[in-house]
Design a protein around this motif. Structure first.
Motif, PDB file in Angstrom:
ATOM      1  N   PRO A 217       0.821  -1.216   0.000  1.00 27.47           N
ATOM      2  CA  PRO A 217       0.000   0.000   0.000  1.00 27.47           C
ATOM      3  C   PRO A 217       0.853   1.263   0.000  1.00 27.47           C
ATOM      4  N   ARG A 218       0.257   2.362  -0.415  1.00 28.54           N
ATOM      5  CA  ARG A 218       0.936   3.647  -0.397  1.00 28.54           C
ATOM      6  C   ARG A 218       1.256   4.070   1.035  1.00 28.54           C
ATOM      7  N   VAL A 219       2.371   4.793   1.183  1.00 24.23           N
ATOM      8  CA  VAL A 219       2.765   5.367   2.473  1.00 24.23           C
ATOM      9  C   VAL A 219       2.823   6.876   2.297  1.00 24.23           C
ATOM     10  N   ASP A 220       2.130   7.594   3.153  1.00 21.99           N
ATOM     11  CA  ASP A 220       2.005   9.047   2.961  1.00 21.99           C
ATOM     12  C   ASP A 220       3.330   9.783   3.079  1.00 21.99           C
TER      13      ASP A 220
ATOM     14  N   GLU B 194      -3.226   1.449  -6.779  1.00 24.13           N
ATOM     15  CA  GLU B 194      -4.359   0.687  -6.241  1.00 24.13           C
ATOM     16  C   GLU B 194      -4.130  -0.812  -6.390  1.00 24.13           C
ATOM     17  N   SER B 195      -3.613  -1.232  -7.554  1.00 23.90           N
ATOM     18  CA  SER B 195      -3.368  -2.656  -7.781  1.00 23.90           C
ATOM     19  C   SER B 195      -2.237  -3.177  -6.903  1.00 23.90           C
ATOM     20  N   LEU B 196      -1.189  -2.384  -6.710  1.00 22.46           N
ATOM     21  CA  LEU B 196      -0.064  -2.812  -5.879  1.00 22.46           C
ATOM     22  C   LEU B 196      -0.465  -2.994  -4.423  1.00 22.46           C
ATOM     23  N   ALA B 197      -1.474  -2.272  -3.997  1.00 20.68           N
ATOM     24  CA  ALA B 197      -1.908  -2.366  -2.597  1.00 20.68           C
ATOM     25  C   ALA B 197      -2.697  -3.638  -2.316  1.00 20.68           C
ATOM     26  N   ALA B 198      -3.093  -4.364  -3.361  1.00 19.27           N
ATOM     27  CA  ALA B 198      -3.939  -5.544  -3.190  1.00 19.27           C
ATOM     28  C   ALA B 198      -3.093  -6.814  -3.192  1.00 19.27           C
ATOM     29  N   ALA B 199      -3.692  -7.901  -2.719  1.00 21.94           N
ATOM     30  CA  ALA B 199      -3.021  -9.197  -2.712  1.00 21.94           C
ATOM     31  C   ALA B 199      -3.148  -9.900  -4.055  1.00 21.94           C
TER      32      ALA B 199
ATOM     33  N   VAL C 175       9.138   7.136 -15.594  1.00 15.24           N
ATOM     34  CA  VAL C 175       8.727   7.825 -14.363  1.00 15.24           C
ATOM     35  C   VAL C 175       7.571   7.087 -13.700  1.00 15.24           C
ATOM     36  N   VAL C 176       6.619   6.639 -14.508  1.00 14.85           N
ATOM     37  CA  VAL C 176       5.484   5.885 -13.969  1.00 14.85           C
ATOM     38  C   VAL C 176       5.972   4.607 -13.297  1.00 14.85           C
ATOM     39  N   ALA C 177       6.887   3.902 -13.947  1.00 16.52           N
ATOM     40  CA  ALA C 177       7.412   2.656 -13.381  1.00 16.52           C
ATOM     41  C   ALA C 177       8.198   2.924 -12.102  1.00 16.52           C
ATOM     42  N   LEU C 178       8.984   3.991 -12.087  1.00 14.56           N
ATOM     43  CA  LEU C 178       9.776   4.303 -10.893  1.00 14.56           C
ATOM     44  C   LEU C 178       8.880   4.613  -9.707  1.00 14.56           C
ATOM     45  N   ARG C 179       7.811   5.355  -9.924  1.00 13.58           N
ATOM     46  CA  ARG C 179       6.892   5.660  -8.814  1.00 13.58           C
ATOM     47  C   ARG C 179       6.277   4.377  -8.256  1.00 13.58           C
ATOM     48  N   ALA C 180       5.986   3.406  -9.159  1.00 13.93           N
ATOM     49  CA  ALA C 180       5.460   2.122  -8.691  1.00 13.93           C
ATOM     50  C   ALA C 180       6.520   1.371  -7.888  1.00 13.93           C
ATOM     51  N   MET C 181       7.767   1.397  -8.345  1.00 17.89           N
ATOM     52  CA  MET C 181       8.846   0.713  -7.626  1.00 17.89           C
ATOM     53  C   MET C 181       9.054   1.319  -6.242  1.00 17.89           C
ATOM     54  N   LEU C 182       8.963   2.635  -6.151  1.00 20.34           N
ATOM     55  CA  LEU C 182       9.158   3.295  -4.852  1.00 20.34           C
ATOM     56  C   LEU C 182       8.042   2.935  -3.878  1.00 20.34           C
ATOM     57  N   GLN C 183       6.825   2.768  -4.369  1.00 23.03           N
ATOM     58  CA  GLN C 183       5.725   2.339  -3.497  1.00 23.03           C
ATOM     59  C   GLN C 183       6.006   0.947  -2.933  1.00 23.03           C
TER      60      GLN C 183
ATOM     61  N   ARG D 217       9.833  -3.951   0.440  1.00 18.33           N
ATOM     62  CA  ARG D 217      10.156  -4.992  -0.529  1.00 18.33           C
ATOM     63  C   ARG D 217      11.042  -4.432  -1.640  1.00 18.33           C
ATOM     64  N   GLN D 218      11.429  -5.308  -2.550  1.00 20.96           N
ATOM     65  CA  GLN D 218      12.345  -4.924  -3.622  1.00 20.96           C
ATOM     66  C   GLN D 218      11.634  -4.909  -4.968  1.00 20.96           C
TER      67      GLN D 218
END
Length: 756
Positions: free
Chosen positions: A251-254, A282-287, A304-312, A318-319
């Motif tokens: 999930p996202r962290v503020d 939203e998808s990354l936050a789910a199981a 940039v979109v992929a990097l933001r997903a990786m940082l989440q 996780r890695q």
């Protein structure tokens, strides 16, 4: 359908089909479809696409002229019997010559209709059939004999060989259908009724021996639909298999790393980037595992979109791993990610060294400018030294590296992750689905989320066919500040035009910018293309074979072109080389110096095709451009125009004005939108290129399905496959559908379903 051919045809005929066409069963024969139909009472016209030298063709034609002569053989050993014919297929005349077949002129006088087969050749400006074979067409009431054919009113013309002719296949099909019991239909009756599909038995009979030409249409739709359904069952089965195990919720962290990165962004995300980013978050936050294809034109901001997903994912402890097809692209990605993250990407790295005394003393270490939220980026490629590889593996396995960037080396045995949460694959068409599964299968009880990126825009029907196991997101707008690229098709045979291209390169360098020059090969007489250009070892391939099969010069190479440029039109400029045979350290050094502005002109192979990002480069010259595919040229063009200055692309060719190759380049020059370019690519390329192993890495046995002609069937079959698998994931209640999958896409596809 599974019966051996010998049961229907006898051993001798079955052996010929097995040897020359790899046919073993009745199903193999009945799924060998006609490539066209001939109305026996209408000679019609020959398809212009068949008029290519070297093509093996079968035609129904009428004999217009016959001559017969005997002349002494060379050396005086007997007489050579020659029968020459001029035969007509519509308005096309073909020369046909038979040697030592003295009965031919008696068997086939003027006015005879016959079926001729042979290889098309040009001789003295005329078309002829080389080493022809022929069978006279027998009319009503004529006596039966072994040298004549009684053809049905609608005659199928099959893909054939010199050893097994179309009339041999027609005889085999007729004999087989005479004893053929219609199979139990693998597609349930309710599905057939809902989609207006004829039964399989009727389809097979009507496709081979139709009473009328219009009967072939519903038959072809049914057989095409079978392929679409079989393929979609495998693709949706792959999707189910990847969703069978849960993914680690992230999930996202503020107040985490992703938020810190967003706060540092020097630009505003486009609406598309924001929307896709929210969907991914939203998808990354789910199981439920994320399983998504992200496609966007060159420069649309996918990284940039992929990097933001990786940082989440990193914020969740996780890695993430980013897979690239080449070492050059992997190194470029690592540099790009480090540059975008700045201090946020330098956790625990050794302090940078610099001279703090104005050059008057030794360099001294300074405090690292990382933050408490920072992560570490590790590059892992096959060419790392043993020492560097051990260090990289330790960082990966211990979890010290939050982001791992690499090539295929990352999916080799011995590379373990502390807690892998996300796999990002760049340029999907160069990674097979089995490679993705290999990486995801070594992660314990959970599977990582999967994000696949491609900068080659894909028409929707192709995406549904090749990537039906992935959901699709599209970035269809470019970030602010991106400049249009002025593209020109240049006739290299006109010296003044080519001289002006090099003048334009000099003008760009004089203005403080940089340029690329791209060649199809390295140029040191290598037998194959540059092995570093693509992950599968291929590079630019000839796409125009020259008029009438004329011999073409070898493609231009980097080594020879660079030498000509530094001693000629670009003398005095800083020119460097880049190709796949350079050591990895040297390739990386060249790209670093080019990115830093220390190189004016980079002469390279297609190793720079994807991912290379040098905003100061404003011109690219592609030599022998006709030898590159549409997608390659669009990717190469995307290497420029990445900064704020106008950019130019010059497609230089030796093709003749008005030739198909020149027309193609002119069409490319007139298209700037990547999705329009993708449609052009699909229009110009063969289905085998799009669906075959080179492009997709799988399912190369499709015979009827066309992504261009059958979008309706593909969409229908996808929904049916989803519904069937939702109710019966193992297909235990539909065993014949497993058989259909095996017949269409082979045992591998069926095994994939069976393990669900």
């Amino acid at each position: 359908m599974d019966s051996p051919l010998a049961a229907a045809l006898g051993g001798r005929s079955a052996a010929a089909l097995r040897k020359h066409l790899d046919m073993h069963t009745v199903g193999d024969l009945l799924r060998h479809l006609p490539r066209k139909y001939q109305l026996v009472n209408d000679l019609g016209a020959m398809d212009p696409r068949e008029l290519r030298e070297g093509t093996y063709v079968t035609v129904v034609a009428e004999v217009e002229r016959v001559t017969h002569q005997r002349r002494p053989r060379r050396g005086g050993r007997g007489l050579l019997d020659i029968t020459s014919m001029q035969v007509a297929v519509g308005s096309l005349e073909l020369g046909v010559t038979f040697f030592n077949q003295p009965w031919r002129h008696l068997q086939m006088p003027r006015g005879t209709r016959a079926m001729f087969a042979g290889k098309l050749q040009r001789f003295q400006g005329r078309w002829q059939l080389d080493t022809p074979q022929a069978r006279k067409i027998r009319g009503d009431g004529e006596d039966d004999d072994d040298e004549s054919l009684k053809l049905p009113p609608v005659t199928p013309i099959y893909p054939a060989t010199r050893n097994v002719q179309t009339w041999d296949l027609l005889a085999a099909v007729r004999q087989t259908l005479d004893v053929f019991d219609d199979p139990v239909d693998p597609v349930p009756e309710e599905i057939r009724r809902r989609h207006g599909l004829v039964g399989l038995g009727q389809a097979l009979r009507d496709i081979h021996l139709p009473a009328a030409l219009e009967d072939t249409r519903p038959a072809m739709r049914r057989l095409t639909w079978d392929e679409a359904l079989a393929l979609q069952l495998v693709l949706q089965g792959e999707k189910l298999a990847s969703s069978d195990r849960p993914a680690p919720p992230c999930p996202r962290v503020d107040d985490g790393l992703a938020a810190a990165f967003d706060a540092r962004l020097p630009f505003t995300l486009t609406a598309g980037q924001q929307k896709v980013g929210d969907d991914l978050a939203e998808s990354l936050a789910a199981a439920r595992p994320l399983n998504r294809l992200l496609q966007g034109d060159v420069g649309s901001g996918k990284t940039v979109v992929a990097l933001r997903a990786m940082l989440q994912v990193i914020d969740a402890g996780r890695q993430a791993v980013l897979l690239a097809p080449t070492e050059v692209l992997a190194a470029q990605h690592a540099r790009s990610l480090r540059a975008m993250l700045g201090p946020l990407g330098r956790a625990g790295e050794p302090a940078a060294l610099f001279d703090d005394h104005g050059g008057s003393g030794p360099a001294e270490p300074v405090e690292l400018d990382s933050t408490d939220q920072a992560t570490r980026i590790v590059l892992l490629t096959g060419s790392l030294s043993a020492k560097d590889r051990r260090a990289a593996l330790l960082d990966v396995q211990s979890g010290a590296a939050g982001i791992v960037v690499g090539t295929h080396a990352v999916i080799q045995e011995g590379v373990g992750f502390a807690d892998l949460g996300l796999v990002v694959v760049d340029e999907q068409h160069r990674f097979g689905v089995r490679q993705r599964d290999e990486l995801r299968s070594r992660t314990g009880d959970t599977v990582p989320h999967l994000l696949v990126m491609t900068a080659t825009p894909i028409p929707r029907t192709v995406a549904l066919t090749l990537y039906g196991d992935l959901d699709v997101s599209v970035l269809d707008e470019l970030p602010a500040g991106r400049q249009p690229i002025d593209t020109h098709a240049v006739l290299g045979g006109r010296p003044k035009w080519l001289a002006r291209v090099w003048e334009r390169v000099r003008e760009e360098v004089d203005a403080g910018h940089q340029a690329y020059v791209v060649c199809p090969r390295i140029g040191d007489d290598e037998p194959e293309a540059d092995p570093g250009d693509q992950a599968d070892g291929t590079a630019a391939a000839p796409v125009d074979e020259g008029a009438d099969g004329e011999e073409r010069r070898p493609p231009l190479g980097v080594l020879e072109v660079a030498e000509l440029l530094v001693t000629g039109p670009l003398a005095g400029l800083r020119v460097e080389l880049l190709h796949g045979r350079l050591p990895a350290e040297e390739k990386d050094d060249v790209m670093r110096r080019f990115g830093a502005g220390d190189i004016d002109v980079l002469v390279a192979t297609t190793v720079v095709e994807v991912g290379v990002d040098v905003p100061n480069a404003t011109a690219i010259v592609v030599l022998d451009a006709e030898r590159f595919g549409v997608s390659q040229l669009h990717q190469l063009r995307g290497r420029v125009g990445r900064g704020g200055a106008p950019a130019s692309c010059y497609l230089v060719t030796d093709a003749e004005p008005g030739s198909p190759a020149m027309t193609r380049l002119e069409r490319i020059a007139g298209i700037s939108d990547g999705f329009a370019m993708a449609d052009l690519d699909l229009e110009l390329r063969s289905e085998g290129d799009v669906l075959g192993t080179e492009q997709a890495g799988r399912y190369s046995t499709l015979r009827f399905l066309s992504v261009r002609r059958h979008p309706e069937e593909i969409a229908e079959a996808r929904e049916v496959a989803r519904a069937v698998l939702d109710e019966d994931p193992a297909l235990s209640r539909h065993p014949r559908l497993v058989g259909l999958v095996r017949a269409v896409v082979g045992d591998e596809g069926a095994q994939f379903l069976e393990r669900l």
